[in-house]
Design a protein around this motif. Structure first.
Motif, PDB file in Angstrom:
ATOM      1  N   GLU A 176      45.318  75.583  28.330  1.00 29.80           N
ATOM      2  CA  GLU A 176      46.061  76.806  28.066  1.00 29.80           C
ATOM      3  C   GLU A 176      47.563  76.598  27.908  1.00 29.80           C
ATOM      4  OE1 GLU A 176      44.665  80.097  27.741  1.00 29.80           O
ATOM      5  OE2 GLU A 176      43.042  78.690  27.376  1.00 29.80           O
ATOM      6  N   HIS A 177      48.168  75.825  28.785  1.00 30.72           N
ATOM      7  CA  HIS A 177      49.622  75.720  28.822  1.00 30.72           C
ATOM      8  C   HIS A 177      50.052  74.259  28.970  1.00 30.72           C
ATOM      9  CE1 HIS A 177      49.713  80.069  29.410  1.00 30.72           C
ATOM     10  NE2 HIS A 177      48.782  79.882  30.322  1.00 30.72           N
ATOM     11  N   PHE A 178      51.222  73.958  28.424  1.00 28.15           N
ATOM     12  CA  PHE A 178      51.789  72.618  28.591  1.00 28.15           C
ATOM     13  C   PHE A 178      52.276  72.467  30.028  1.00 28.15           C
ATOM     14  CE2 PHE A 178      55.105  69.457  28.639  1.00 28.15           C
ATOM     15  CZ  PHE A 178      54.600  68.454  27.831  1.00 28.15           C
ATOM     16  N   GLU A 179      51.828  71.415  30.698  1.00 31.69           N
ATOM     17  CA  GLU A 179      52.256  71.169  32.078  1.00 31.69           C
ATOM     18  C   GLU A 179      52.124  69.681  32.363  1.00 31.69           C
ATOM     19  OE1 GLU A 179      49.794  72.387  35.212  1.00 31.69           O
ATOM     20  OE2 GLU A 179      51.394  72.489  36.694  1.00 31.69           O
ATOM     21  N   GLN A 180      53.239  69.019  32.494  1.00 32.19           N
ATOM     22  CA  GLN A 180      53.256  67.588  32.743  1.00 32.19           C
ATOM     23  C   GLN A 180      54.234  67.280  33.876  1.00 32.19           C
ATOM     24  OE1 GLN A 180      51.470  65.083  31.016  1.00 32.19           O
ATOM     25  NE2 GLN A 180      50.358  66.762  30.031  1.00 32.19           N
ATOM     26  N   ALA A 181      54.030  66.166  34.532  1.00 31.78           N
ATOM     27  CA  ALA A 181      54.954  65.742  35.579  1.00 31.78           C
ATOM     28  C   ALA A 181      54.980  64.227  35.647  1.00 31.78           C
ATOM     29  CB  ALA A 181      54.550  66.330  36.938  1.00 31.78           C
ATOM     30  N   LEU A 182      56.096  63.695  36.104  1.00 35.50           N
ATOM     31  CA  LEU A 182      56.266  62.264  36.318  1.00 35.50           C
ATOM     32  C   LEU A 182      56.462  62.036  37.810  1.00 35.50           C
ATOM     33  CD1 LEU A 182      56.836  59.389  35.081  1.00 35.50           C
ATOM     34  CD2 LEU A 182      59.256  60.012  35.183  1.00 35.50           C
ATOM     35  N   TYR A 183      55.713  61.093  38.376  1.00 34.89           N
ATOM     36  CA  TYR A 183      55.790  60.828  39.811  1.00 34.89           C
ATOM     37  C   TYR A 183      56.251  59.392  40.039  1.00 34.89           C
ATOM     38  CZ  TYR A 183      54.287  59.836  44.570  1.00 34.89           C
ATOM     39  OH  TYR A 183      54.256  59.442  45.890  1.00 34.89           O
ATOM     40  N   ALA A 184      57.139  59.196  40.996  1.00 36.37           N
ATOM     41  CA  ALA A 184      57.594  57.855  41.341  1.00 36.37           C
ATOM     42  C   ALA A 184      57.870  57.785  42.835  1.00 36.37           C
ATOM     43  CB  ALA A 184      58.862  57.502  40.559  1.00 36.37           C
ATOM     44  N   ASP A 185      57.714  56.616  43.420  1.00 38.95           N
ATOM     45  CA  ASP A 185      58.076  56.432  44.829  1.00 38.95           C
ATOM     46  C   ASP A 185      58.851  55.127  44.991  1.00 38.95           C
ATOM     47  OD1 ASP A 185      56.130  54.446  44.682  1.00 38.95           O
ATOM     48  OD2 ASP A 185      54.623  55.605  45.744  1.00 38.95           O
ATOM     49  N   GLY A 186      59.392  54.904  46.182  1.00 34.98           N
ATOM     50  CA  GLY A 186      60.141  53.688  46.458  1.00 34.98           C
ATOM     51  C   GLY A 186      61.531  53.671  45.870  1.00 34.98           C
ATOM     52  N   LEU A 187      62.165  54.840  45.715  1.00 30.79           N
ATOM     53  CA  LEU A 187      63.487  54.922  45.089  1.00 30.79           C
ATOM     54  C   LEU A 187      64.597  55.032  46.138  1.00 30.79           C
ATOM     55  CD1 LEU A 187      62.504  57.423  42.287  1.00 30.79           C
ATOM     56  CD2 LEU A 187      63.306  55.096  41.900  1.00 30.79           C
ATOM     57  N   SER A 188      65.721  54.392  45.861  1.00 31.47           N
ATOM     58  CA  SER A 188      66.879  54.481  46.756  1.00 31.47           C
ATOM     59  C   SER A 188      67.671  55.743  46.462  1.00 31.47           C
ATOM     60  CB  SER A 188      67.789  53.267  46.549  1.00 31.47           C
ATOM     61  OG  SER A 188      68.365  53.306  45.236  1.00 31.47           O
ATOM     62  N   GLU A 189      68.609  56.072  47.363  1.00 34.41           N
ATOM     63  CA  GLU A 189      69.461  57.240  47.143  1.00 34.41           C
ATOM     64  C   GLU A 189      70.311  57.066  45.891  1.00 34.41           C
ATOM     65  OE1 GLU A 189      69.667  60.143  48.627  1.00 34.41           O
ATOM     66  OE2 GLU A 189      67.997  59.635  49.969  1.00 34.41           O
ATOM     67  N   LYS A 190      70.757  55.845  45.643  1.00 35.01           N
ATOM     68  CA  LYS A 190      71.550  55.577  44.436  1.00 35.01           C
ATOM     69  C   LYS A 190      70.726  55.822  43.180  1.00 35.01           C
ATOM     70  CE  LYS A 190      74.237  51.953  42.104  1.00 35.01           C
ATOM     71  NZ  LYS A 190      74.706  50.544  42.170  1.00 35.01           N
ATOM     72  N   SER A 191      69.479  55.380  43.204  1.00 35.67           N
ATOM     73  CA  SER A 191      68.604  55.607  42.056  1.00 35.67           C
ATOM     74  C   SER A 191      68.344  57.094  41.851  1.00 35.67           C
ATOM     75  CB  SER A 191      67.278  54.864  42.241  1.00 35.67           C
ATOM     76  OG  SER A 191      67.484  53.467  42.249  1.00 35.67           O
ATOM     77  N   LEU A 192      68.152  57.821  42.955  1.00 41.06           N
ATOM     78  CA  LEU A 192      67.918  59.259  42.850  1.00 41.06           C
ATOM     79  C   LEU A 192      69.123  59.968  42.231  1.00 41.06           C
ATOM     80  CD1 LEU A 192      66.149  60.134  46.219  1.00 41.06           C
ATOM     81  CD2 LEU A 192      65.128  60.071  43.944  1.00 41.06           C
ATOM     82  N   ALA A 193      70.325  59.556  42.623  1.00 43.64           N
ATOM     83  CA  ALA A 193      71.531  60.162  42.055  1.00 43.64           C
ATOM     84  C   ALA A 193      71.606  59.920  40.555  1.00 43.64           C
ATOM     85  CB  ALA A 193      72.771  59.604  42.753  1.00 43.64           C
ATOM     86  N   THR A 194      71.263  58.706  40.143  1.00 42.31           N
ATOM     87  CA  THR A 194      71.255  58.391  38.710  1.00 42.31           C
ATOM     88  C   THR A 194      70.219  59.216  37.974  1.00 42.31           C
ATOM     89  OG1 THR A 194      71.967  56.126  39.157  1.00 42.31           O
ATOM     90  CG2 THR A 194      70.933  56.549  37.017  1.00 42.31           C
ATOM     91  N   LEU A 195      69.045  59.365  38.582  1.00 38.53           N
ATOM     92  CA  LEU A 195      67.981  60.141  37.945  1.00 38.53           C
ATOM     93  C   LEU A 195      68.344  61.615  37.837  1.00 38.53           C
ATOM     94  CD1 LEU A 195      64.798  58.495  39.481  1.00 38.53           C
ATOM     95  CD2 LEU A 195      65.385  58.631  37.055  1.00 38.53           C
ATOM     96  N   ARG A 196      69.031  62.155  38.846  1.00 38.98           N
ATOM     97  CA  ARG A 196      69.454  63.555  38.771  1.00 38.98           C
ATOM     98  C   ARG A 196      70.359  63.780  37.568  1.00 38.98           C
ATOM     99  NH1 ARG A 196      69.199  63.441  44.569  1.00 38.98           N
ATOM    100  NH2 ARG A 196      71.314  62.608  44.716  1.00 38.98           N
ATOM    101  N   GLU A 197      71.266  62.837  37.327  1.00 37.97           N
ATOM    102  CA  GLU A 197      72.148  62.942  36.166  1.00 37.97           C
ATOM    103  C   GLU A 197      71.353  62.863  34.870  1.00 37.97           C
ATOM    104  OE1 GLU A 197      75.123  59.966  36.490  1.00 37.97           O
ATOM    105  OE2 GLU A 197      76.056  60.802  38.300  1.00 37.97           O
TER     106      GLU A 197
END
Length: 305
Positions: free
Chosen positions: A208-229
């Motif tokens: 019915e609807h488009f719904e996708q997600a990407l999942y990852a684990d094992g990331l550092s805070e620095k990596s998370l900050a980069t991903l947020r950007e």
């Protein structure tokens, strides 16, 4: 008459998975309720009403004298409660337009209000295009540009340089901090539509609807900050491309006589979200099982488009 029948194709062994899915949905709801002072009784009343509403809609052709019994059987709510809740059913009004959010979307996506790098321009408050006055008037003639500016200032989304009489955006994401009512409205609208899309996909086999997600684990805070950007960057690209296209489609449909002004057409919401949380401490495992553990980045299973 033909009536919807219970889904008997679902293997009993899958029921625990459904219960776990519901639990995961209820936990953040309970967190919100506790944090904002909503009691169990208040939420329970709303949940009962929602059950009755959906059961009522599931049997549109049912004879009226059988409706209460069927809703009671479908929901497990006693007949007296069903009668009370059915009598209280009323049409919810359409949500009011949010002129600040429309102005924000136009300012951050329309080429005439963007600089050569695709960033929102600093606009003169008055004057010809591009100015805040023309921006406000392109959104609505029902609110004076000065009133719309004051609302953006109140929400902390814009700032006004009175000496130069220039207006600029303060943020690139429309999050109306300080306006709890609007934040609550966004929560219900955005999460509600996402949840509705996911449920529709599950009930319809995922088509019915488009719904996708990407999942990852094992990331550092620095990596998370980069991903947020990166996520913010991609969202700007998506909205910059889609908003003008959608607005043109709306205008074209209105011109063809099938637009929303005639009460026709369909409603659309497109979203993107990210969520990060510390991984739970690992549970001690046997050496063989531990050696199989690995960090990952993958598309979530079970999503559909």
């Amino acid at each position: 008459m033909t009536e919807p029948q219970p889904d008997t194709a679902t293997p009993p062994g899958e029921q625990p998975a459904l219960l776990e899915a519901v639990r995961q949905l209820l936990v953040p709801l309970a967190r919100l309720a506790v944090a904002r002072g909503l009691t169990h009784a208040t939420v329970d009343e709303m949940l009962r009403a929602a059950f009755v509403e959906e059961a009522y809609a599931a049997y549109p052709n049912l004879l009226e004298h059988r409706r209460v019994s069927r809703i009671s059987a479908a929901t497990g709510i006693n007949r007296r409660e069903v009668t009370r809740l059915t009598a209280a059913r009323q049409q919810r009004p359409e949500p009011d337009r949010s002129y600040p959010s429309e102005a924000f979307a136009r300012w951050t996506t329309h080429p005439e209000y963007l600089d050569q790098d695709g960033r929102p321009r600093v606009l003169p408050r008055l004057g010809a295009l591009p100015s805040f006055e023309t921006l406000a008037q392109s959104v609505t003639r029902d609110m004076h540009p000065r009133s719309l500016l004051e609302e953006l200032l109140r929400l902390g989304l814009a700032q006004h340089d009175a000496a130069a009489d220039l207006v600029s955006l303060r943020r690139e994401a429309f999050v109306p901090r300080g306006d709890q009512v609007r934040m609550d409205t966004f929560l219900g609208a955005n999460v509600g539509d996402h949840f509705s899309a996911a449920v529709a996909n599950v009930l319809a086999g995922g088509s019915e609807h488009f719904e996708q997600a990407l999942y990852a684990d094992g990331l550092s805070e620095k990596s998370l900050a980069t991903l947020r950007e990166l996520v913010a960057h991609h969202w700007r690209s998506i909205t910059g491309d889609l908003v003008p296209r959608v607005e043109k489609m709306i205008a074209d449909d209105d011109a063809a006589g099938i637009g929303s002004t005639l009460g026709a057409g369909n409603r659309l919401r497109i979203g993107l979200f990210s969520y990060q949380v510390p991984v739970d401490p690992p549970v001690p495992v046997a050496p063989v099982a531990k050696s199989a553990a690995r960090k990952s980045a993958r598309r979530s299973e079970g999503e559909s488009s």
